[in-house]
Design a protein around this motif. Structure first.
Motif, PDB file in Angstrom:
ATOM      1  N   PRO A   1       0.837  -1.204   0.000  1.00  0.00           N
ATOM      2  CA  PRO A   1       0.000   0.000   0.000  1.00  0.00           C
ATOM      3  C   PRO A   1       0.877   1.262   0.000  1.00  0.00           C
ATOM      4  O   PRO A   1       1.984   1.249   0.533  1.00  0.00           O
ATOM      5  CB  PRO A   1      -0.787  -0.112   1.314  1.00  0.00           C
ATOM      6  N   ALA A   2       0.367   2.315  -0.623  1.00  0.00           N
ATOM      7  CA  ALA A   2       1.120   3.581  -0.689  1.00  0.00           C
ATOM      8  C   ALA A   2       1.344   4.136   0.717  1.00  0.00           C
ATOM      9  O   ALA A   2       0.560   3.886   1.629  1.00  0.00           O
ATOM     10  CB  ALA A   2       0.348   4.588  -1.531  1.00  0.00           C
ATOM     11  N   MET A   3       2.409   4.904   0.865  1.00  0.00           N
ATOM     12  CA  MET A   3       2.669   5.549   2.163  1.00  0.00           C
ATOM     13  C   MET A   3       1.769   6.785   2.276  1.00  0.00           C
ATOM     14  O   MET A   3       1.832   7.671   1.427  1.00  0.00           O
ATOM     15  CB  MET A   3       4.137   5.960   2.257  1.00  0.00           C
ATOM     16  N   PRO A   4       0.916   6.835   3.312  1.00  0.00           N
ATOM     17  CA  PRO A   4       0.037   8.002   3.451  1.00  0.00           C
ATOM     18  C   PRO A   4       0.851   9.294   3.562  1.00  0.00           C
ATOM     19  O   PRO A   4       1.950   9.295   4.119  1.00  0.00           O
ATOM     20  CB  PRO A   4      -0.716   7.729   4.758  1.00  0.00           C
ATOM     21  N   GLU A   5       0.300  10.381   3.033  1.00  0.00           N
ATOM     22  CA  GLU A   5       1.009  11.666   3.069  1.00  0.00           C
ATOM     23  C   GLU A   5       1.327  12.107   4.490  1.00  0.00           C
ATOM     24  O   GLU A   5       2.380  12.685   4.747  1.00  0.00           O
ATOM     25  CB  GLU A   5       0.182  12.743   2.367  1.00  0.00           C
ATOM     26  N   LEU A   6       0.408  11.838   5.420  1.00  0.00           N
ATOM     27  CA  LEU A   6       0.662  12.204   6.821  1.00  0.00           C
ATOM     28  C   LEU A   6       1.920  11.513   7.354  1.00  0.00           C
ATOM     29  O   LEU A   6       2.721  12.122   8.072  1.00  0.00           O
ATOM     30  CB  LEU A   6      -0.548  11.851   7.703  1.00  0.00           C
ATOM     31  N   PHE A   7       2.106  10.227   6.998  1.00  0.00           N
ATOM     32  CA  PHE A   7       3.299   9.492   7.445  1.00  0.00           C
ATOM     33  C   PHE A   7       4.566  10.168   6.901  1.00  0.00           C
ATOM     34  O   PHE A   7       5.538  10.373   7.632  1.00  0.00           O
ATOM     35  CB  PHE A   7       3.270   8.042   6.947  1.00  0.00           C
ATOM     36  N   GLN A   8       4.538  10.491   5.603  1.00  0.00           N
ATOM     37  CA  GLN A   8       5.708  11.126   4.976  1.00  0.00           C
ATOM     38  C   GLN A   8       6.036  12.446   5.647  1.00  0.00           C
ATOM     39  O   GLN A   8       7.195  12.763   5.899  1.00  0.00           O
ATOM     40  CB  GLN A   8       5.437  11.382   3.492  1.00  0.00           C
ATOM     41  N   LYS A   9       4.966  13.199   5.941  1.00  0.00           N
ATOM     42  CA  LYS A   9       5.144  14.518   6.545  1.00  0.00           C
ATOM     43  C   LYS A   9       5.770  14.396   7.940  1.00  0.00           C
ATOM     44  O   LYS A   9       6.699  15.120   8.283  1.00  0.00           O
ATOM     45  CB  LYS A   9       3.777  15.214   6.630  1.00  0.00           C
ATOM     46  N   ILE A  10       5.260  13.461   8.730  1.00  0.00           N
ATOM     47  CA  ILE A  10       5.786  13.247  10.084  1.00  0.00           C
ATOM     48  C   ILE A  10       7.263  12.858  10.027  1.00  0.00           C
ATOM     49  O   ILE A  10       8.099  13.391  10.752  1.00  0.00           O
ATOM     50  CB  ILE A  10       4.962  12.163  10.813  1.00  0.00           C
ATOM     51  N   ALA A  11       7.582  11.908   9.139  1.00  0.00           N
ATOM     52  CA  ALA A  11       8.968  11.430   9.031  1.00  0.00           C
ATOM     53  C   ALA A  11       9.896  12.565   8.618  1.00  0.00           C
ATOM     54  O   ALA A  11      10.982  12.747   9.189  1.00  0.00           O
ATOM     55  CB  ALA A  11       9.051  10.275   8.037  1.00  0.00           C
ATOM     56  N   GLU A  12       9.466  13.343   7.640  1.00  0.00           N
ATOM     57  CA  GLU A  12      10.303  14.428   7.142  1.00  0.00           C
ATOM     58  C   GLU A  12      10.503  15.495   8.218  1.00  0.00           C
ATOM     59  O   GLU A  12      11.617  15.985   8.439  1.00  0.00           O
ATOM     60  CB  GLU A  12       9.681  15.033   5.883  1.00  0.00           C
ATOM     61  N   GLN A  13       9.414  15.847   8.924  1.00  0.00           N
ATOM     62  CA  GLN A  13       9.510  16.891   9.954  1.00  0.00           C
ATOM     63  C   GLN A  13      10.330  16.443  11.157  1.00  0.00           C
ATOM     64  O   GLN A  13      11.089  17.231  11.729  1.00  0.00           O
ATOM     65  CB  GLN A  13       8.110  17.318  10.395  1.00  0.00           C
ATOM     66  N   ALA A  14      10.184  15.170  11.541  1.00  0.00           N
ATOM     67  CA  ALA A  14      10.972  14.667  12.682  1.00  0.00           C
ATOM     68  C   ALA A  14      12.455  14.649  12.320  1.00  0.00           C
ATOM     69  O   ALA A  14      13.311  15.015  13.134  1.00  0.00           O
ATOM     70  CB  ALA A  14      10.497  13.270  13.078  1.00  0.00           C
ATOM     71  N   ALA A  15      12.763  14.211  11.094  1.00  0.00           N
ATOM     72  CA  ALA A  15      14.165  14.185  10.650  1.00  0.00           C
ATOM     73  C   ALA A  15      14.729  15.608  10.654  1.00  0.00           C
ATOM     74  O   ALA A  15      15.828  15.856  11.163  1.00  0.00           O
ATOM     75  CB  ALA A  15      14.270  13.561   9.269  1.00  0.00           C
TER      76      ALA A  15
END
Ligand code: MD3
Ligand code: FE
Length: 208
Positions: A86-100
């Motif tokens: 399944p595709a990675m939800p945009e919220l997941f990508q956003k969280i990962a990018e912001q935490a990094a």
């Protein structure tokens, strides 16, 4: 400026490893995880030695981490159903990018998210994450549900470990020297979380 200063609450646990306590509102993540698991359900991965891991896993994103008798690798296809993950939800990508970014790693674009599910009694033994191609990219870990004691040991499996209790909403970013540190999760104690019941979820965002 110390890395992590963008998020006031952050703590450096060891070189390159940053804890962001309560970084995520996990209520928003639950339905997204349920939707992912409706196409790629949780399963016990089999290790190279033919044992099954006690943790159950699935993935989302263009690549998923799989383990079988051939060893550990990333795959574009879920071997359980023959379909792409399944595709990675945009919220997941956003969280990962912001935490990094809050930990000093800007421009993190994960292509893989490993979903681990724990129940009381489940653990994860000491290991390194080295199946990825580019160790300069960090790994971002999001914990949900009941608490777990996470430990980290450095570049050798033996030797003293540092440990930290991870709670619902906590994020840890592993980059720099810590990227290849041995780590694991102690056996979970019986407990219950108001939203997730007697379970713990861990998402790890990776550049596979
Ligand atoms: C340190 N997961 O999936 S997350 C894993 O809570 C894994 O499910 C644990 O270890 C869990 O591989 C721990 C924290 C974590 C993840 C990746 C790391 C710590 C790490 C990579 C390098 C160093
Ligand atoms: Fe790991």
């Amino acid at each position: 400026m110390k890395s992590g200063d963008l998020f006031g609450n952050s703590q450096a646990l060891c070189p390159g490893m940053t804890l962001l306590p309560g970084f995520v509102d996990t209520r928003l993540m639950r339905p997204l995880i349920e939707s992912i698991l409706s196409s790629s359900p949780l399963r016990h991965m089999e290790t190279r030695r033919g044992h099954f891991m006690s943790v159950k896993t699935s993935n989302c994103g263009s690549l998923g981490w799989v383990s079988d008798r051939r060893g550990y690798h990333y795959s574009e296809i879920d071997p359980l159903n023959g379909n792409p993950w399944p595709a990675m939800p945009e919220l997941f990508q956003k969280i990962a990018e912001q935490a990094a970014k809050a930990s000093g790693f800007s421009g993190f674009r994960p292509d893989s998210c490993l979903i681990n599910h724990y129940v009381p009694g489940t653990q994860m033994g000491a290991h390194q994450d080295k199946d990825e191609k580019d160790f300069s990219a960090p790994i971002v870990s999001v914990s949900m549900g009941i608490d777990a004691r996470f430990f980290v040991q450095g570049l050798e499996r033996r030797g003293a470990s540092t440990s930290v209790e991870l709670s619902d909403g906590d994020v840890v970013v592993f980059g720099g020297p810590s990227r290849l540190f041995y780590h694991g999760v102690r056996k979970l104690k019986p407990s219950c979380h108001e939203l997730f019941g007697a379970s713990r979820w861990n998402l790890t965002f990776r550049k596979a």
